[in-house]
Design a protein around this motif. Structure first.
Motif, PDB file in Angstrom:
ATOM      1  N   ILE A  10       0.827  -1.203   0.000  1.00  0.00           N
ATOM      2  CA  ILE A  10       0.000   0.000   0.000  1.00  0.00           C
ATOM      3  C   ILE A  10       0.874   1.270   0.000  1.00  0.00           C
ATOM      4  O   ILE A  10       0.484   2.293  -0.571  1.00  0.00           O
ATOM      5  CB  ILE A  10      -0.959  -0.053   1.228  1.00  0.00           C
ATOM      6  N   PHE A  33       3.952  10.845   5.709  1.00  0.00           N
ATOM      7  CA  PHE A  33       2.505  11.084   5.694  1.00  0.00           C
ATOM      8  C   PHE A  33       1.920  10.651   7.034  1.00  0.00           C
ATOM      9  O   PHE A  33       2.541   9.896   7.784  1.00  0.00           O
ATOM     10  CB  PHE A  33       1.841  10.337   4.520  1.00  0.00           C
ATOM     11  N   GLU A  34       0.701  11.149   7.309  1.00  0.00           N
ATOM     12  CA  GLU A  34       0.044  10.826   8.575  1.00  0.00           C
ATOM     13  C   GLU A  34      -0.417   9.371   8.592  1.00  0.00           C
ATOM     14  O   GLU A  34      -0.942   8.876   7.593  1.00  0.00           O
ATOM     15  CB  GLU A  34      -1.166  11.755   8.782  1.00  0.00           C
ATOM     16  N   ASP A  35      -0.226   8.734   9.714  1.00  0.00           N
ATOM     17  CA  ASP A  35      -0.728   7.367   9.878  1.00  0.00           C
ATOM     18  C   ASP A  35      -2.256   7.393   9.883  1.00  0.00           C
ATOM     19  O   ASP A  35      -2.869   8.259  10.502  1.00  0.00           O
ATOM     20  CB  ASP A  35      -0.197   6.759  11.186  1.00  0.00           C
ATOM     21  N   ILE A  36      -2.860   6.455   9.185  1.00  0.00           N
ATOM     22  CA  ILE A  36      -4.322   6.407   9.053  1.00  0.00           C
ATOM     23  C   ILE A  36      -4.996   6.066  10.383  1.00  0.00           C
ATOM     24  O   ILE A  36      -6.160   6.401  10.593  1.00  0.00           O
ATOM     25  CB  ILE A  36      -4.701   5.403   7.930  1.00  0.00           C
ATOM     26  N   ASN A  37      -4.270   5.421  11.263  1.00  0.00           N
ATOM     27  CA  ASN A  37      -4.826   4.985  12.553  1.00  0.00           C
ATOM     28  C   ASN A  37      -3.861   5.408  13.665  1.00  0.00           C
ATOM     29  O   ASN A  37      -3.123   4.587  14.212  1.00  0.00           O
ATOM     30  CB  ASN A  37      -5.028   3.459  12.499  1.00  0.00           C
ATOM     31  N   LYS A  39      -1.618   6.371  16.757  1.00  0.00           N
ATOM     32  CA  LYS A  39      -1.436   5.841  18.116  1.00  0.00           C
ATOM     33  C   LYS A  39      -0.901   6.902  19.056  1.00  0.00           C
ATOM     34  O   LYS A  39      -0.554   6.608  20.212  1.00  0.00           O
ATOM     35  CB  LYS A  39      -0.473   4.651  18.088  1.00  0.00           C
ATOM     36  N   LEU A  45       4.348   8.575   9.436  1.00  0.00           N
ATOM     37  CA  LEU A  45       5.161   7.481   8.892  1.00  0.00           C
ATOM     38  C   LEU A  45       6.139   8.067   7.887  1.00  0.00           C
ATOM     39  O   LEU A  45       5.758   8.894   7.054  1.00  0.00           O
ATOM     40  CB  LEU A  45       4.268   6.449   8.194  1.00  0.00           C
ATOM     41  N   ASN A  90       9.155  -1.185  13.412  1.00  0.00           N
ATOM     42  CA  ASN A  90       8.761  -2.561  13.687  1.00  0.00           C
ATOM     43  C   ASN A  90       9.365  -3.451  12.609  1.00  0.00           C
ATOM     44  O   ASN A  90       9.256  -3.140  11.422  1.00  0.00           O
ATOM     45  CB  ASN A  90       7.229  -2.688  13.676  1.00  0.00           C
ATOM     46  N   GLY A  96       5.702  -6.824  15.139  1.00  0.00           N
ATOM     47  CA  GLY A  96       4.511  -5.995  14.968  1.00  0.00           C
ATOM     48  C   GLY A  96       4.401  -5.308  13.620  1.00  0.00           C
ATOM     49  O   GLY A  96       3.552  -4.443  13.424  1.00  0.00           O
ATOM     50  N   GLN A  97       5.264  -5.699  12.668  1.00  0.00           N
ATOM     51  CA  GLN A  97       5.199  -5.074  11.336  1.00  0.00           C
ATOM     52  C   GLN A  97       4.027  -5.653  10.544  1.00  0.00           C
ATOM     53  O   GLN A  97       3.861  -6.876  10.478  1.00  0.00           O
ATOM     54  CB  GLN A  97       6.512  -5.308  10.581  1.00  0.00           C
ATOM     55  N   THR A  98       3.231  -4.758   9.972  1.00  0.00           N
ATOM     56  CA  THR A  98       2.091  -5.200   9.165  1.00  0.00           C
ATOM     57  C   THR A  98       2.220  -4.794   7.704  1.00  0.00           C
ATOM     58  O   THR A  98       1.642  -5.425   6.834  1.00  0.00           O
ATOM     59  CB  THR A  98       0.761  -4.646   9.730  1.00  0.00           C
ATOM     60  N   VAL A  99       2.963  -3.722   7.436  1.00  0.00           N
ATOM     61  CA  VAL A  99       3.179  -3.288   6.049  1.00  0.00           C
ATOM     62  C   VAL A  99       4.656  -3.528   5.725  1.00  0.00           C
ATOM     63  O   VAL A  99       5.541  -2.962   6.383  1.00  0.00           O
ATOM     64  CB  VAL A  99       2.810  -1.797   5.846  1.00  0.00           C
ATOM     65  N   HIS A 103       9.422   1.409   7.211  1.00  0.00           N
ATOM     66  CA  HIS A 103       8.918   2.726   7.611  1.00  0.00           C
ATOM     67  C   HIS A 103       9.298   3.009   9.052  1.00  0.00           C
ATOM     68  O   HIS A 103       9.359   2.112   9.885  1.00  0.00           O
ATOM     69  CB  HIS A 103       7.393   2.817   7.444  1.00  0.00           C
ATOM     70  N   HIS A 105       8.069   5.105  12.332  1.00  0.00           N
ATOM     71  CA  HIS A 105       6.948   5.814  12.959  1.00  0.00           C
ATOM     72  C   HIS A 105       7.529   6.977  13.757  1.00  0.00           C
ATOM     73  O   HIS A 105       8.469   6.781  14.532  1.00  0.00           O
ATOM     74  CB  HIS A 105       6.221   4.914  13.958  1.00  0.00           C
TER      75      HIS A 105
HETATM   76  P1  5GP Z   1       3.587  -1.368  11.119  1.00  0.00           P
HETATM   77  O1  5GP Z   1       2.660  -2.092  12.049  1.00  0.00           O
HETATM   78  O2  5GP Z   1       3.822  -2.160   9.840  1.00  0.00           O
HETATM   79  O3  5GP Z   1       4.865  -0.928  11.758  1.00  0.00           O
HETATM   80  O4  5GP Z   1       2.859  -0.034  10.748  1.00  0.00           O
HETATM   81  C1  5GP Z   1       2.012   0.128   9.670  1.00  0.00           C
HETATM   82  C2  5GP Z   1       1.261   1.405   9.914  1.00  0.00           C
HETATM   83  O5  5GP Z   1       0.685   1.802   8.679  1.00  0.00           O
HETATM   84  C3  5GP Z   1       0.122   1.272  10.923  1.00  0.00           C
HETATM   85  O6  5GP Z   1       0.331   2.189  11.988  1.00  0.00           O
HETATM   86  C4  5GP Z   1      -1.124   1.593  10.101  1.00  0.00           C
HETATM   87  O7  5GP Z   1      -2.068   2.348  10.825  1.00  0.00           O
HETATM   88  C5  5GP Z   1      -0.575   2.362   8.915  1.00  0.00           C
HETATM   89  N1  5GP Z   1      -1.308   2.206   7.674  1.00  0.00           N
HETATM   90  C6  5GP Z   1      -1.743   1.035   7.129  1.00  0.00           C
HETATM   91  N2  5GP Z   1      -2.355   1.261   5.961  1.00  0.00           N
HETATM   92  C7  5GP Z   1      -2.296   2.605   5.755  1.00  0.00           C
HETATM   93  C8  5GP Z   1      -2.778   3.447   4.703  1.00  0.00           C
HETATM   94  O8  5GP Z   1      -3.360   3.017   3.713  1.00  0.00           O
HETATM   95  N3  5GP Z   1      -2.552   4.780   4.837  1.00  0.00           N
HETATM   96  C9  5GP Z   1      -1.903   5.303   5.916  1.00  0.00           C
HETATM   97  N4  5GP Z   1      -1.738   6.631   5.935  1.00  0.00           N
HETATM   98  N5  5GP Z   1      -1.434   4.532   6.911  1.00  0.00           N
HETATM   99  C10 5GP Z   1      -1.639   3.207   6.838  1.00  0.00           C
END
Ligand code: 5GP
Length: 116
Positions: A10, A33-37, A39, A45, A90, A96-99, A103, A105
């Motif tokens: 993404i 850019f700003e994190d979508i969710n 914390k 990010l 992460n 805890g990495q999801t993407v 990146h 934070h």
């Molecule tokens: P991770 O858990 O991989 O270290 O962090 C991934 C971060 O990417 C999470 O904090 C999540 O909220 C953010 N994120 C996931 N998808 C998107 C997106 O489409 N747009 C933005 N701006 N942030 C995203």
């Protein structure tokens, strides 16, 4: 064990402006850019434009990329006039990495708890 360096995420779509994001900083090597969710009150990010899936897969070839990423963190902190911030990376599912596009934070805007 497969090492995935070129998997599209993404964040690649954000770099290519194929999906929207609140971009707050850009230079030759990085985008922020700003994190979508979020914390924290401020949650930004910072990503390298060049793809590297995770920190633990970095090699000597990525030393400049890593330096440019940390310098972009510095630029974002100054641009937003942050008095202090926490930088988190992460690594991997267990970290805890999801993407899977490297990146950093940046968390700020309030007193963050310590690690005691
Ligand atoms: P991770 O858990 O991989 O270290 O962090 C991934 C971060 O990417 C999470 O904090 C999540 O909220 C953010 N994120 C996931 N998808 C998107 C997106 O489409 N747009 C933005 N701006 N942030 C995203």
């Amino acid at each position: 064990r497969s090492i995935c360096y070129s998997f599209s995420t993404i964040f690649d779509k954000i770099i290519k402006r194929q999906i929207p994001a609140k971009i707050i900083y850009e230079d030759k090597h990085c985008l922020a850019f700003e994190d979508i969710n979020p914390k924290a009150k401020i949650h930004v990010l910072v990503i390298p434009k060049e793809h590297l899936d995770r920190l633990s897969n970095a090699t000597e070839q990525h030393i400049n990329l890593l330096g440019n990423l940390m310098y972009a963190v510095n630029r974002v902190g100054r641009q937003l006039q942050l008095e202090g911030y926490r930088v988190v990376i992460n690594d991997g599912q267990k970290g805890g990495q999801t993407v899977f596009h490297l990146h950093a934070h940046i968390l700020s805007g309030e007193n963050l708890p310590g690690f005691e």
